[in-house]
Design an enzyme around this catalytic site. Sequence first.
Site, PDB file in Angstrom:
ATOM      1  N   PRO A  85       1.912  -0.346  -4.806  1.00 58.24           N
ATOM      2  CA  PRO A  85       3.371  -0.175  -4.798  1.00 58.24           C
ATOM      3  C   PRO A  85       4.092  -1.307  -5.546  1.00 58.24           C
ATOM      4  O   PRO A  85       3.703  -2.468  -5.435  1.00 58.24           O
ATOM      5  CB  PRO A  85       3.715  -0.201  -3.307  1.00 58.24           C
ATOM      6  N   ASN A 113       4.210  -5.995   5.503  1.00 59.18           N
ATOM      7  CA  ASN A 113       3.211  -7.070   5.336  1.00 59.18           C
ATOM      8  C   ASN A 113       3.409  -8.250   6.297  1.00 59.18           C
ATOM      9  O   ASN A 113       4.375  -9.002   6.165  1.00 59.18           O
ATOM     10  CB  ASN A 113       3.241  -7.609   3.901  1.00 59.18           C
ATOM     11  N   VAL A 157      -2.930 -10.511   0.271  1.00 55.07           N
ATOM     12  CA  VAL A 157      -2.437 -11.500  -0.684  1.00 55.07           C
ATOM     13  C   VAL A 157      -2.218 -12.882  -0.060  1.00 55.07           C
ATOM     14  O   VAL A 157      -2.574 -13.901  -0.673  1.00 55.07           O
ATOM     15  CB  VAL A 157      -1.173 -10.956  -1.404  1.00 55.07           C
ATOM     16  N   GLN A 210       5.402  -7.341  -8.960  1.00 59.68           N
ATOM     17  CA  GLN A 210       5.550  -6.453  -7.790  1.00 59.68           C
ATOM     18  C   GLN A 210       5.999  -7.297  -6.597  1.00 59.68           C
ATOM     19  O   GLN A 210       5.632  -8.470  -6.497  1.00 59.68           O
ATOM     20  CB  GLN A 210       4.243  -5.695  -7.489  1.00 59.68           C
ATOM     21  N   TYR A 224      -5.892   5.565   3.834  1.00 58.76           N
ATOM     22  CA  TYR A 224      -5.077   4.773   4.765  1.00 58.76           C
ATOM     23  C   TYR A 224      -3.688   5.396   4.917  1.00 58.76           C
ATOM     24  O   TYR A 224      -3.248   5.703   6.029  1.00 58.76           O
ATOM     25  CB  TYR A 224      -4.975   3.353   4.224  1.00 58.76           C
ATOM     26  N   GLU A 247      -2.366   8.387   4.088  1.00 60.89           N
ATOM     27  CA  GLU A 247      -2.276   9.736   4.652  1.00 60.89           C
ATOM     28  C   GLU A 247      -2.805   9.767   6.090  1.00 60.89           C
ATOM     29  O   GLU A 247      -2.316  10.537   6.913  1.00 60.89           O
ATOM     30  CB  GLU A 247      -3.029  10.744   3.780  1.00 60.89           C
ATOM     31  N   GLY A 248      -3.800   8.926   6.385  1.00 56.99           N
ATOM     32  CA  GLY A 248      -4.287   8.823   7.767  1.00 56.99           C
ATOM     33  C   GLY A 248      -3.159   8.372   8.691  1.00 56.99           C
ATOM     34  O   GLY A 248      -2.944   8.933   9.774  1.00 56.99           O
ATOM     35  N   PHE A 300      -4.397 -16.098  -1.376  1.00 57.07           N
ATOM     36  CA  PHE A 300      -3.750 -17.209  -2.108  1.00 57.07           C
ATOM     37  C   PHE A 300      -3.960 -18.540  -1.387  1.00 57.07           C
ATOM     38  O   PHE A 300      -4.244 -19.561  -2.019  1.00 57.07           O
ATOM     39  CB  PHE A 300      -2.249 -16.939  -2.286  1.00 57.07           C
TER      40      PHE A 300
END
Length: 319
Positions: free
Chosen positions: A272, A172, A185, A207, A143, A145-146, A189
Amino acid sequence: MRVLITGGAGFLGSHLCEQLLKQNHEVICADNFFTGSRRNVLHLLGNPDFDLIRHDVTVALSVEVDQIYNLACPASPIHYQRDPVSTTRTSVVGAVNMLDLARRLHAPILQASTSEIYGDPEISPQSEDYWGRVNPIGPRSCYDEGKRCAETLFFDYRRQYDLQIKIARIFNTYGPRMRIDDGRVVSNFIVQALRNEEITIYGDGKQTRSFCYVDDLIEGFIRLMNSPPNFTGPVNLGKPDEFSVLELAEIVIELTGSRSSIRQLPLPVDDPRQRRPDITLAETKLGWFPQTSLRVGLAHTIAYFDQVLSAERKTTASV
Ligand code: NAD
Ligand code: UDP
């Protein structure tokens, strides 16, 4: 204007189709339904200004349009890692095909790029001049690098063929019409909380991410597409408030009044640690600032999933 939206039957794409139709444009939505669905645009199918075509962007497309939004690509880690080769092919070959189309038509083209360009960043907030820290051979690379290669192609088409390009780096974004099984996420949730199931926190939950509501993002897309020809971006589009994943879980539990408890699962590889956009460029060049607070956006999204889940319960009960 007549506008092509690739990936138009996905989460963001369906909202973009809707908004452009409201602004009296004609919309052609091209999608291979890998993660998107006809259901997302069902309410638009009767509109004479709307066309839906099943099409894979890895194959060349010939249509006559005035603008192109290139959104085709699965966005959730679980979905883009399901067929990683196809993910890279969609980003790279898909970009070449759509850029060739834009070149033939002399039409401006907008690329839905991503904050993943920055990888696991060493600086915060991330501004557009940061080159990022991306693993080129990990499970997220198909994803990341694409999308990075697609940005390169966009700039090379501009330099080589003087094409009008626009690049949005999306942080996001969440809202109604995410899939129940999307895996990202916010939807995870909310669905878990509404079902009173355990909320799955990956890693220690420290994170961070910055969450933007879909309506704000779509406004940013449209402003960027219609910005002066010499403004190419890349431009960050996101809401610059930062929340830990654990904080997000607590807010969702509170807003849904859920009895869910929290369950820790292993942190995915290369996840990340932090992400927050510097949106000075979008504010200055586009006059854009996201208006919707996290709590208000979550309330709309919770209402949406509540409706979808109760419809699902009714269907199961009647079987
Ligand atoms: P999504 O998965 O709901 O939408 C992607 C759409 O692209 C789906 O309808 C899917 O069927 C379609 N698609 C995938 N491969 C295709 C192909 N080869 N040919 C034609 N269609 C194809 O995800 P989304 O959140 O709506 O994301 C839309 C775009 O925005 C993606 O390019 C994504 O990378 C980018 N983006 C989204 C976010 C976010 O937070 N939502 C963040 C960063 C970037
Ligand atoms: N995450 C989580 N539980 C989930 C889904 C995701 O803790 O059920 C974490 C994930 O590990 C990441 C963050 O939430 O740190 C955002 O994940 P998402 O898949 O939404 O998007 P990303 O920003 O990683 O592409």
